[in-house]
Structure formats: structure tokens, C-alpha cells
Design a protein around this motif. Structure first.
Motif, short mmCIF file in Angstrom:
data_model
loop_
_atom_site.label_atom_id
_atom_site.label_comp_id
_atom_site.label_asym_id
_atom_site.label_seq_id
_atom_site.Cartn_x
_atom_site.Cartn_y
_atom_site.Cartn_z
N ARG A 113 0.82 -1.21 0.00
CA ARG A 113 0.00 0.00 0.00
C ARG A 113 0.86 1.26 0.00
O ARG A 113 0.39 2.34 -0.38
N ASP A 160 -7.16 -6.68 -2.15
CA ASP A 160 -7.45 -5.28 -2.50
C ASP A 160 -6.69 -4.83 -3.75
O ASP A 160 -6.40 -3.64 -3.92
N HIS A 162 -3.56 -5.59 -4.74
CA HIS A 162 -2.18 -5.16 -4.48
C HIS A 162 -1.13 -6.21 -4.81
O HIS A 162 -0.02 -6.15 -4.29
N PRO A 306 1.47 6.41 2.69
CA PRO A 306 1.00 5.81 1.44
C PRO A 306 0.87 6.85 0.32
O PRO A 306 0.32 7.93 0.52
#
Length: 320
Positions: A113, A160, A162, A306
Motif C-alpha cells: 500500500r 485489495d 495489491h 502511502p
């Protein structure tokens, strides 16, 4: 400052016997009793709480791409990722005390992230079982490295959106035995794979090799995964899969002491207090971790939030 997170998950392990649950979830409190948390507090470390796992259920369903404790493991990974992220946001170095190796999914999600990071996977096994090489996928503790580099089912390796949490070219594995089933596959994929027999012959000699992969200017830092079964079984039998041919306690402590200062954070996995009735192995592990990880994160540049740009990696010198 080091910030300790307890992650007492046993969700990624198979039951040691029918009707039982793995003991690795007891590790954080067993290590607390052995003095680990108080010893780190003496070094200035703080605590960042506990990420409790869901109820253990022996319910794998590989035909439908569901690992053991599937939903609970995904939920735990997301909550652990959030906690690791909050520790990094305040400029601390997370030290996650597990628990089984499946917690690498949460750590990988937290770091991905925030950008691109390296991984040093220190483990007595490559943990590289995945759907492409096995029909037996069910327990993420034996599949964590495969998941971390994007080779598991998307529900595990692409949380998610990623995937991959770590690029294979930014990943080093250290410590597997020569008879590891996935050894050849991993050697052909990761940037470096160094079996235990080579590590034991020259610990200092491999540090610059590892840093050359994970401590690049293009990366925002690296994470240390430490499965204590990297130790030879004569020193650490209190794990679910002990084996000969591993590191000595001194070799592991020396290796960690070289790598920890430049790491963003670390996790410790697979110690099983059920196999340590006297507490002797918990005390030994405490000595190794305090010696090896006492300077975790002290050589790193300030962290980024992030979406931010990495701080200049050259702004903090390598510790001597």
C-alpha cells in the motif's frame, strides 16, 4: 523506536492431530513470559497492541480455491496490515510477534500500500507451495512466500488489488535445506536463494549480497521475515516442522544484527510453546531476538506515508 505488535495467529497451519489446533498462536504470550517484551522495553521499545485471529476451523476447500480458515485469515491480514501501517506512519519500526507464517500476507499488504519494498525471507523452508505446483494448497503457513510474490490464488495473493506484495526480483530467501521440494523453482524466480549450508559457512559474506537486492535506491525499504525453524532442530525443536542442517543461535543472531538496522520492520513466526513445556526454548529465542533485532530500523531514513515519495535512501549511513 521499535513497536511490538502481537499477532497470535495459527490460521495458516494444519492441525497437529485430528481435533486439535496448532500451538503457534500462544507464542507472543509465551515469549512475553520469557522476558522478550520487557527486554525490548529496556531498549526503548513500545507496544502497539494485539491483532487477535478469528476462530480456528479445519475447513480447507482447495476445489473452490479456499485455504484453511480462509475468511478469518483474510480478515486478520487486513487488520494486521492496518496496524503495521499505523506504526510506520508514526515513524516507528514494527516488530510483529507471531503466530504462523501466514502473517506475511498482512505485512506484505501493508507495505505494498505504501510502495515498492524488498523482502528478506529467512526460513527453514521456501514456503513456496502454490496452485501451480501442488494440488494440496490449503495451509498458507507453507505457502506464504508464494503468496507474497503473487503466485497464490488471488483471494490470498491479491488482497485489495495489491499483487504482488513483493516483486520476486526484490526478494531474497535464506535458510532452506538442500532437500526443499521447491528449491529449484525458487532459485529460478527470486533474486537470490541462499540455503542454510551456505549461510552457516559465512554469515558476514552474504550480507552485502542481500543488501544489493533489497536495499536499492529504487525501493522504499525492506521487511524481514524470520521463521524460527531456520534454526537447526538440535537448538530449536519447538516448531511444527523441525529439521537438521539449520543455523546455530549465534549465526541467526549475527545475521539479524547485520540486516535489522536497515529494515523497515520484521516479523517472527512459528515458535510453538506447546512443544516447549519448560520454557527453555522461549528463553533462548528471546536472547536471539534481543541480540539480533535490538537495533531494528535504526539505520533507516524517515518513513513515507502511502502514496508519498521515498525519502532519499542515502541520507542515513549504514550503521557500523
Amino acid at each position: 523506536m521499535i513497536s511490538l505488535i502481537s499477532a497470535p495467529s495459527n490460521l495458516g497451519l494444519r492441525p497437529p492431530a485430528a481435533g486439535t489446533v496448532p500451538g503457534a498462536g500462544k507464542a507472543p504470550e509465551a515469549l512475553r513470559e520469557a522476558g522478550l517484551f520487557s527486554r525490548f522495553a529496556e531498549l526503548g521499545a513500545g507496544e502497539a497492541g494485539v491483532i487477535l485471529p478469528g476462530r480456528y476451523r479445519d475447513d480447507p476447500d482447495p476445489a473452490h480455491h479456499r485455504v484453511r480458515n480462509h475468511d478469518a485469515l483474510i480478515d486478520h491480514s487486513r487488520r494486521l496490515a492496518a496496524r503495521i501501517g499505523s506504526v510506520l506512519d508514526r515513524g516507528d519500526a514494527p516488530l510483529v510477534i507471531g503466530g504462523d507464517c501466514s502473517i506475511l500476507v498482512g505485512a506484505g499488504l501493508a507495505l505494498r500500500r505504501r510502495g515498492r519494498h524488498g523482502l528478506v525471507h529467512i526460513d527453514g523452508h521456501t514456503d513456496f507451495r502454490h496452485p501451480g505446483n501442488s494440488d494440496a494448497c490449503a495451509s498458507v503457513a507453507g505457502e506464504d512466500l508464494a503468496a507474497a510474490v503473487g503466485m497464490h490464488w488471488p483471494a490470498i495473493s491479491d488482497l485489495d488489488g495489491h499483487a504482488p506484495y513483493f516483486d520476486p526480483h526484490d526478494t531474497v530467501h535464506l535458510g532452506c535445506r538442500d532437500d526443499d521440494e521447491e528449491y529449484d523453482e525458487v532459485r529460478g524466480l527470486l533474486a537470490e536463494v541462499i540455503p542454510a549450508r551456505q549461510v552457516t559457512s559465512d554469515v558476514p559474506g552474504f550480507v552485502e549480497l542481500v543488501r544489493g537486492v533489497v536495499d536499492q535506491e529504487s525501493l522504499a525499504g525492506y521487511w524481514l521475515h524470520i521463521d524460527v525453524d531456520v534454526l537447526d532442530s538440535q537448538f530449536m525443536p519447538a516448531v511444527d516442522s523441525p529439521s537438521e542442517g539449520g543455523l546455530t543461535p549465534t549465526e541467526l543472531a549475527d545475521l539479524l544484527a547485520e540486516l535489522a538496522p536497515r529494515a523497515l520492520g520484521a516479523q517472527v513466526t512459528v515458535f510453538d510453546p506447546d512443544l516447549d513445556p519448560t520454557g527453555d526454548y522461549a528463553r533462548l529465542l528471546t536472547e536471539i531476538l534481543v541480540s539480533g533485532l535490538g537495533r531494528l530500523g535504526q539505520g533507516m531514513a524517515p518513513p513515507i506515508s502511502p502514496g508519498g515519495a521515498p525519502a532519499p535512501r542515502g541520507s542515513t549511513p549504514h550503521p557500523r
